[in-house]
Design a protein around this motif. Structure first.
Motif, PDB file in Angstrom:
ATOM      1  N   ALA A 154      26.869  21.304  58.744  1.00 51.19           N
ATOM      2  CA  ALA A 154      27.554  20.131  58.407  1.00 51.19           C
ATOM      3  C   ALA A 154      28.349  20.308  57.086  1.00 51.19           C
ATOM      4  O   ALA A 154      29.397  19.917  56.838  1.00 51.19           O
ATOM      5  CB  ALA A 154      26.517  18.990  57.877  1.00 51.19           C
ATOM      6  N   ARG A 155      28.001  21.154  56.151  1.00 51.84           N
ATOM      7  CA  ARG A 155      29.062  21.872  55.317  1.00 51.84           C
ATOM      8  C   ARG A 155      30.052  22.243  55.494  1.00 51.84           C
ATOM      9  O   ARG A 155      31.208  22.025  54.646  1.00 51.84           O
ATOM     10  CB  ARG A 155      28.120  22.852  54.330  1.00 51.84           C
ATOM     11  CG  ARG A 155      28.720  23.197  52.856  1.00 51.84           C
ATOM     12  CD  ARG A 155      28.308  21.848  52.150  1.00 51.84           C
ATOM     13  NE  ARG A 155      28.685  22.003  50.623  1.00 51.84           N
ATOM     14  CZ  ARG A 155      28.556  21.114  49.923  1.00 51.84           C
ATOM     15  NH1 ARG A 155      28.481  19.761  50.338  1.00 51.84           N
ATOM     16  NH2 ARG A 155      28.782  21.069  48.505  1.00 51.84           N
ATOM     17  N   PHE A 156      30.392  22.919  56.771  1.00 48.96           N
ATOM     18  CA  PHE A 156      31.764  23.284  57.188  1.00 48.96           C
ATOM     19  C   PHE A 156      32.536  22.279  57.406  1.00 48.96           C
ATOM     20  O   PHE A 156      33.794  22.385  57.728  1.00 48.96           O
ATOM     21  CB  PHE A 156      31.692  24.156  58.423  1.00 48.96           C
ATOM     22  CG  PHE A 156      30.928  25.873  58.078  1.00 48.96           C
ATOM     23  CD1 PHE A 156      31.670  26.578  57.359  1.00 48.96           C
ATOM     24  CD2 PHE A 156      29.741  26.020  58.178  1.00 48.96           C
ATOM     25  CE1 PHE A 156      31.282  27.809  56.777  1.00 48.96           C
ATOM     26  CE2 PHE A 156      29.099  27.099  57.675  1.00 48.96           C
ATOM     27  CZ  PHE A 156      29.901  28.206  57.278  1.00 48.96           C
ATOM     28  N   VAL A 157      31.918  21.118  57.712  1.00 52.17           N
ATOM     29  CA  VAL A 157      33.013  19.902  58.263  1.00 52.17           C
ATOM     30  C   VAL A 157      32.950  18.677  57.314  1.00 52.17           C
ATOM     31  O   VAL A 157      33.635  17.761  57.469  1.00 52.17           O
ATOM     32  CB  VAL A 157      32.655  19.205  59.725  1.00 52.17           C
ATOM     33  CG1 VAL A 157      32.743  20.417  60.626  1.00 52.17           C
ATOM     34  CG2 VAL A 157      30.777  19.275  59.802  1.00 52.17           C
ATOM     35  N   GLY A 207      40.211  23.443  62.421  1.00 55.02           N
ATOM     36  CA  GLY A 207      40.439  24.871  63.163  1.00 55.02           C
ATOM     37  C   GLY A 207      39.118  25.003  63.926  1.00 55.02           C
ATOM     38  O   GLY A 207      38.130  24.652  64.116  1.00 55.02           O
ATOM     39  N   LEU A 208      39.074  26.611  64.136  1.00 58.98           N
ATOM     40  CA  LEU A 208      37.913  27.260  65.007  1.00 58.98           C
ATOM     41  C   LEU A 208      36.569  27.420  64.262  1.00 58.98           C
ATOM     42  O   LEU A 208      35.676  26.861  64.898  1.00 58.98           O
ATOM     43  CB  LEU A 208      38.274  28.479  65.395  1.00 58.98           C
ATOM     44  CG  LEU A 208      37.234  29.384  66.269  1.00 58.98           C
ATOM     45  CD1 LEU A 208      37.137  28.627  67.406  1.00 58.98           C
ATOM     46  CD2 LEU A 208      37.637  30.808  66.507  1.00 58.98           C
ATOM     47  N   THR A 209      36.677  27.398  63.035  1.00 56.70           N
ATOM     48  CA  THR A 209      35.163  27.365  62.343  1.00 56.70           C
ATOM     49  C   THR A 209      34.530  25.854  62.456  1.00 56.70           C
ATOM     50  O   THR A 209      33.423  25.860  62.594  1.00 56.70           O
ATOM     51  CB  THR A 209      35.573  27.778  60.947  1.00 56.70           C
ATOM     52  OG1 THR A 209      36.134  29.013  60.695  1.00 56.70           O
ATOM     53  CG2 THR A 209      34.446  27.658  59.853  1.00 56.70           C
ATOM     54  N   TRP A 224      35.253  23.657  64.692  1.00 57.67           N
ATOM     55  CA  TRP A 224      34.782  23.435  65.924  1.00 57.67           C
ATOM     56  C   TRP A 224      33.471  24.145  66.362  1.00 57.67           C
ATOM     57  O   TRP A 224      32.520  23.497  67.074  1.00 57.67           O
ATOM     58  CB  TRP A 224      35.989  23.980  67.044  1.00 57.67           C
ATOM     59  CG  TRP A 224      36.985  22.581  66.916  1.00 57.67           C
ATOM     60  CD1 TRP A 224      38.354  22.696  66.563  1.00 57.67           C
ATOM     61  CD2 TRP A 224      36.755  21.282  67.629  1.00 57.67           C
ATOM     62  NE1 TRP A 224      39.072  21.611  66.930  1.00 57.67           N
ATOM     63  CE2 TRP A 224      38.069  20.711  67.638  1.00 57.67           C
ATOM     64  CE3 TRP A 224      35.920  20.770  68.225  1.00 57.67           C
ATOM     65  CZ2 TRP A 224      38.458  19.298  68.014  1.00 57.67           C
ATOM     66  CZ3 TRP A 224      36.062  19.456  68.612  1.00 57.67           C
ATOM     67  CH2 TRP A 224      37.213  18.650  68.582  1.00 57.67           C
ATOM     68  N   THR A 225      33.265  25.317  65.964  1.00 57.30           N
ATOM     69  CA  THR A 225      31.922  26.097  66.130  1.00 57.30           C
ATOM     70  C   THR A 225      31.013  25.268  65.474  1.00 57.30           C
ATOM     71  O   THR A 225      30.058  25.388  66.075  1.00 57.30           O
ATOM     72  CB  THR A 225      32.262  27.621  65.465  1.00 57.30           C
ATOM     73  OG1 THR A 225      33.444  28.066  66.144  1.00 57.30           O
ATOM     74  CG2 THR A 225      31.199  28.299  65.822  1.00 57.30           C
ATOM     75  N   ALA A 226      31.144  24.942  64.291  1.00 59.36           N
ATOM     76  CA  ALA A 226      30.084  24.087  63.411  1.00 59.36           C
ATOM     77  C   ALA A 226      29.602  22.925  64.053  1.00 59.36           C
ATOM     78  O   ALA A 226      28.612  22.694  64.341  1.00 59.36           O
ATOM     79  CB  ALA A 226      30.626  23.790  61.936  1.00 59.36           C
ATOM     80  N   LEU A 227      30.690  22.085  64.728  1.00 59.62           N
ATOM     81  CA  LEU A 227      30.329  21.202  65.526  1.00 59.62           C
ATOM     82  C   LEU A 227      29.664  21.378  67.058  1.00 59.62           C
ATOM     83  O   LEU A 227      28.727  20.618  67.137  1.00 59.62           O
ATOM     84  CB  LEU A 227      31.572  20.433  65.928  1.00 59.62           C
ATOM     85  CG  LEU A 227      32.274  19.687  64.949  1.00 59.62           C
ATOM     86  CD1 LEU A 227      33.534  19.229  65.221  1.00 59.62           C
ATOM     87  CD2 LEU A 227      31.506  18.294  64.386  1.00 59.62           C
TER      88      LEU A 227
END
Length: 320
Positions: free
Chosen positions: A24-27, A223-225, A227-230
């Motif tokens: 969750a921290r990434f988004v 970005g990709l990071t 989307w990967t987190a999601l």
């Protein structure tokens, strides 16, 4: 053996759930709270529905209104409200501190069992609750004069504690539902179908407020990071964690599940240090230590009756 498998399932479930704070921290701050939850639930359903197939249809046909009501409450507490409070809290507090605060779940579950289910409270269990409360107060800086925590930081921590309370309510509801479903569904138990239904209900709930966050515009800018987190949030934190959870809770009681829920703060603390490079001061470590001690006290209280039973059985075998 069945109980051992249940405990292993619970360890996996809470270990995966502990990664929610990190993913969750990434988004957080890039997407709205309900947008994050809705997209992750969509990924979860894309993963789950092909696995269920005809079993999902069969489960829905046998499901009574009471079963549907319990699953709806689980979706509300365990996904919708839990993530709303957690994601909102991460705006104002660190991932590591949020991870520690999720360790309040065992104590809150114990309090719910005491107040709602009217289960007896032993000295060990009460000590565990008090340790957890004391640890949370230290993390909040309430017991340290002149601490540097802002009202926003304390507010963020309180939101994370609300998330822990929702998780505790989910734990209790799931155990009650597991007992009721054993009779209503004629012995049919399908953790994957249960997870799919709960995820679908939570997705519907999220789709109501999500449009106000302008999701299409925000999603086009990540970005990709992110989307990967999601994707991780949907497949691992939601789908796989809930499958393990439902597989474990039908084999174990609510207090056993509460004890193993301490895997959430352990996982969050470890990953926040390794992945996010966050550090904690002595006050946070001391508070985290007390929260973990509280978790251990509650967890050993769960194991004591089993240990006493094994000792009695060994004594009987020796006397034969």
């Amino acid at each position: 053996m069945d109980r051992l498998n249940g405990k292993l399932y619970l360890i996996c479930a809470f270990s995966l759930a502990g990664t929610s704070v990190i993913s969750a921290r990434f988004v957080t701050g890039k997407l709205g709270t309900f947008t994050i939850t809705a997209v992750s639930l969509f990924f979860a359903l894309v993963f789950l529905v092909p696995l269920c197939g005809k079993q999902l249809v069969q489960y829905i046909r046998l499901m009574s209104f009471r079963n549907f009501l319990f699953l709806s409450l689980q979706a509300l507490c365990g996904i919708f409200l839990f993530r709303m409070f957690l994601l909102s809290g991460l705006y104002y507090t660190s991932a590591g501190e949020a991870g520690i605060l999720t360790g309040a779940t065992p104590a809150i579950t114990a309090l719910l069992a005491m107040i709602v289910l009217r289960e007896p409270v032993s000295g060990r269990k009460l000590a565990g609750i008090l340790c957890t409360v004391g640890g949370i107060l230290i993390i909040q800086g309430v017991l340290t004069p002149g601490n540097g925590l802002s009202l926003e930081h304390i507010g963020g921590n309180m939101l994370v504690l609300c998330a822990a309370a929702c998780e505790s309510a989910f734990n209790t509801l799931s155990r009650i539902s597991a007992v009721k479903a054993a009779a209503d569904l004629k012995g049919l138990s399908n953790p994957i179908a249960q997870t799919a239904i709960v995820s679908a209900i939570a997705l519907i709930l999220c789709l109501i407020p999500a449009p106000f966050e302008h999701p299409l515009k925000e999603l086009s800018g990540i970005g990709l990071t992110e989307w990967t987190a999601l994707l991780w949030y949907g497949v691992f934190v939601t789908a796989l964690a809930f499958i393990c959870w439902y597989s474990g809770i039908k084999r174990c009681g609510a207090f056993t599940a509460a004890a193993f829920s301490g895997m959430m703060p352990f996982t969050s603390m470890l990953l926040s240090t390794v992945v996010l490079g966050e550090s904690a001061d002595y006050q946070q470590w001391l508070g985290g230590f007390l929260v973990i001690v509280g978790m251990i006290l509650i967890g050993t209280e769960v194991l004591m009756p089993r240990l006493r039973y094994l000792r009695i059985q060994k004594t009987k075998e020796r006397n034969r």
